[in-house]
Design a protein around this motif. Structure first.
Motif, short mmCIF file in Angstrom:
data_model
loop_
_atom_site.label_atom_id
_atom_site.label_comp_id
_atom_site.label_asym_id
_atom_site.label_seq_id
_atom_site.Cartn_x
_atom_site.Cartn_y
_atom_site.Cartn_z
N UNK A 163 105.63 51.05 -22.23
CA UNK A 163 106.74 51.05 -23.18
C UNK A 163 106.88 52.40 -23.88
N UNK A 164 105.76 53.02 -24.23
CA UNK A 164 105.82 54.33 -24.87
C UNK A 164 106.45 55.37 -23.95
N UNK A 165 106.12 55.33 -22.67
CA UNK A 165 106.67 56.30 -21.74
C UNK A 165 108.16 56.08 -21.53
N UNK A 166 108.56 54.85 -21.31
CA UNK A 166 109.98 54.58 -21.06
C UNK A 166 110.80 54.80 -22.32
N UNK A 167 110.20 54.57 -23.48
CA UNK A 167 110.90 54.81 -24.74
C UNK A 167 111.12 56.30 -24.96
N UNK A 168 110.14 57.11 -24.64
CA UNK A 168 110.28 58.55 -24.79
C UNK A 168 111.39 59.08 -23.88
N UNK A 199 116.30 61.43 -12.80
CA UNK A 199 115.11 61.66 -13.63
C UNK A 199 114.73 60.38 -14.36
N UNK A 200 115.74 59.65 -14.86
CA UNK A 200 115.45 58.38 -15.52
C UNK A 200 114.85 57.38 -14.55
N UNK A 201 115.37 57.35 -13.32
CA UNK A 201 114.81 56.44 -12.32
C UNK A 201 113.36 56.77 -12.03
N UNK A 202 113.06 58.07 -11.90
CA UNK A 202 111.68 58.46 -11.69
C UNK A 202 110.79 58.08 -12.86
N UNK A 203 111.28 58.24 -14.08
CA UNK A 203 110.51 57.84 -15.26
C UNK A 203 110.25 56.34 -15.29
N UNK A 204 111.25 55.55 -14.88
CA UNK A 204 111.05 54.11 -14.82
C UNK A 204 109.95 53.73 -13.83
N UNK A 205 109.94 54.39 -12.69
CA UNK A 205 108.92 54.10 -11.69
C UNK A 205 107.54 54.53 -12.17
N UNK A 206 107.48 55.64 -12.88
CA UNK A 206 106.19 56.10 -13.41
C UNK A 206 105.68 55.13 -14.47
N UNK A 207 106.58 54.67 -15.35
CA UNK A 207 106.17 53.71 -16.37
C UNK A 207 105.66 52.41 -15.75
N UNK A 208 106.33 51.94 -14.70
CA UNK A 208 105.84 50.75 -14.00
C UNK A 208 104.49 51.02 -13.34
N UNK A 209 104.33 52.22 -12.78
CA UNK A 209 103.05 52.57 -12.17
C UNK A 209 101.92 52.63 -13.18
#
Length: 446
Positions: A87-92, A106-116
């Motif tokens: 949540x902290x990563x996706x919120x940032x 970039x947002x899509x990549x961030x979503x995948x990283x947060x899920x990972x």
């Protein structure tokens, strides 16, 4: 239940109290983008409402950690920490997007990283109960891919539906309420501790949405932005993942026999789990339609347009508030319908009730398409567009005929009276056109 309700109230209170200062901060920081072509609001409105929602999430987890019964969730499971990290990563990422409008990829990549990040800390799907087969164990890669896909789909579904004041927060709150009742039933009735984290996440998510809604209802004073929509989407997905694939069907003791028979017997119970998108069926449908529509036109799936479901409701003729309430109605019908079916799948009354409410929803959906005939005595109690206009049209036609008759009988001033009659008759034609209207071009000859 009291501790869950206390956590919900604390989360809602913190979110509500912080939204006002966050609104002032967003105005000072310049997080007030100009009105775009797809927007329905008319005045620039600050974003960054997700800041208050994130701190509400932190407050809820902090309070739950200090409660007697809920403290066991943190002691026996690492899932709350995994949720907070993701949540902290996706919120940032959402905060940066609300301020600087970062690229969609970039947002899509961030979503995948947060899920990972959540998967690495244990919040993942381990197996799936398949009817007719039994429990299907997933490999590490299969579980990771399925978890990431579920998180990304849920986040974007909630993000896509965030187009009207109070729409996303209300729909997610309804879905979280249905999922909370389901998870609490699994945890309390069957005594399965594996459902406790999902119950806690759903209660906190309800508090986040309820605390933000008073500031976001039409006309909205602040928007949650991507920092809020992606955040609540991730929490909703984490609630489903926390209980999906980590709960053994045999632990429910609904059927004594083989594993395959146990899975068959618990299929109604697992419907909201195997298909967690049923609780956000409306946003998921909007997501699928948007991707198909944009790719069909040769556009990027992330290109913005005005073809979402809430935009179509406005085009049909619904007001802003009515469109939001209709979306609420369908979300509640699908979410609580699936919940009721999971409790008692053999009851025909549940199916009949869902069918009846679906009919009511269709009537409300198509209401602007037709104008019902309202009796004369009830016209004073309905909006002007539902009042009859036949009497008014008949009175205007009778007045025009009387004017023409007076022009024919009067010896003097006939030309002037006839001219006035022709003008009146011409105006009563189609859109004021004289070539198709009631005015005759042969009057001057007579």
């Amino acid at each position: 239940m009291r501790e869950y309700l206390l956590t919900l109230c604390i989360t809602a209170a913190v979110t509500y109290l912080l939204t006002g200062p966050v609104r002032k901060f967003a105005i000072v920081a310049g997080a007030m983008p100009e009105i775009r072509a797809r927007d329905v609001h008319r005045e620039p409105t600050p974003r960054l409402g997700g800041i208050a929602m994130f701190f509400g999430l932190c407050a809820g987890l902090l309070v739950a950690d200090h409660l007697t019964n809920l403290n066991e969730v943190f002691a026996k499971s690492n899932e709350p920490r995994a949720l907070l990290s993701g949540a902290a990563l996706i919120w940032l990422i959402g905060v940066l997007d609300d301020k600087f409008e970062i690229d969609a990829l970039i947002k899509l990549g961030g979503q995948m990283i947060a899920a990972g990040v959540m998967v690495m800390q244990g919040l993942t799907i381990l197996w799936l109960p398949v009817p007719g087969v039994g429990n299907v164990a997933l490999t590490q890669w299969q579980g990771t891919l399925l978890t990431v896909a579920l998180v990304v789909i849920t986040i974007n579904a909630v993000n896509f539906v965030d187009g009207l004041d109070g729409l996303a927060a209300g729909m997610v709150c309804i879905a979280a309420g249905a999922f909370f009742l389901y998870a609490y039933r699994i945890w309390y009735s069957y005594g399965i501790e594996a459902a406790a984290p999902a119950t806690l996440f759903s209660a906190i998510l309800m508090g986040m949405c309820l605390g933000f809604l008073p500031h976001n209802m039409h006309p909205a004073r602040i928007f949650m932005g991507d920092s809020g929509s992606m955040l609540i989407g991730l929490v909703l997905a984490a609630s489903a993942i926390s209980i999906t694939g980590q709960l053994d069907p045999d632990a429910l003791n609904l059927y004594v026999g083989s594993e395959r028979a146990a899975v068959h017997a618990t299929v109604p119970v697992y419907i909201p789990l195997l298909l967690p998108l049923t609780i956000i069926a409306v946003p998921a449908a909007d997501l699928v339609l948007a991707i198909v529509r944009r790719t069909w036109r040769g556009q990027s799936p992330f290109a913005a347009d005005r073809g979402h479901l809430h935009h179509r409701l406005l085009e049909i003729g619904h007001s802003h508030s009515r469109a939001v309430l209709i979306m609420y109605f369908w979300s509640a019908l699908i979410a609580f319908g699936a919940l009721a079916y999971s409790v008692n799948s053999a009851s025909m009354w549940i199916v009949l009730g869902v069918v009846f409410l679906s009919t009511v929803g269709l009537v409300l959906l198509l209401l602007p398409r037709f104008t019902p005939r309202v009796p004369v005595w009830a016209q004073a109690f309905v909006p002007p567009r539902y009042r009859r206009r036949r009497r008014k049209a008949a009175a205007e036609a009778a007045m025009a005929q009387a004017t023409v008759a007076q022009a024919a009988e009067a010896p003097g001033g006939a030309e002037e009276t006839a001219g006035r009659a022709r003008i009146t008759a011409g105006v009563s034609g189609v859109n004021g056109a004289t070539a198709i209207g009631a005015r005759s071009r042969f009057v001057d000859r007579h």
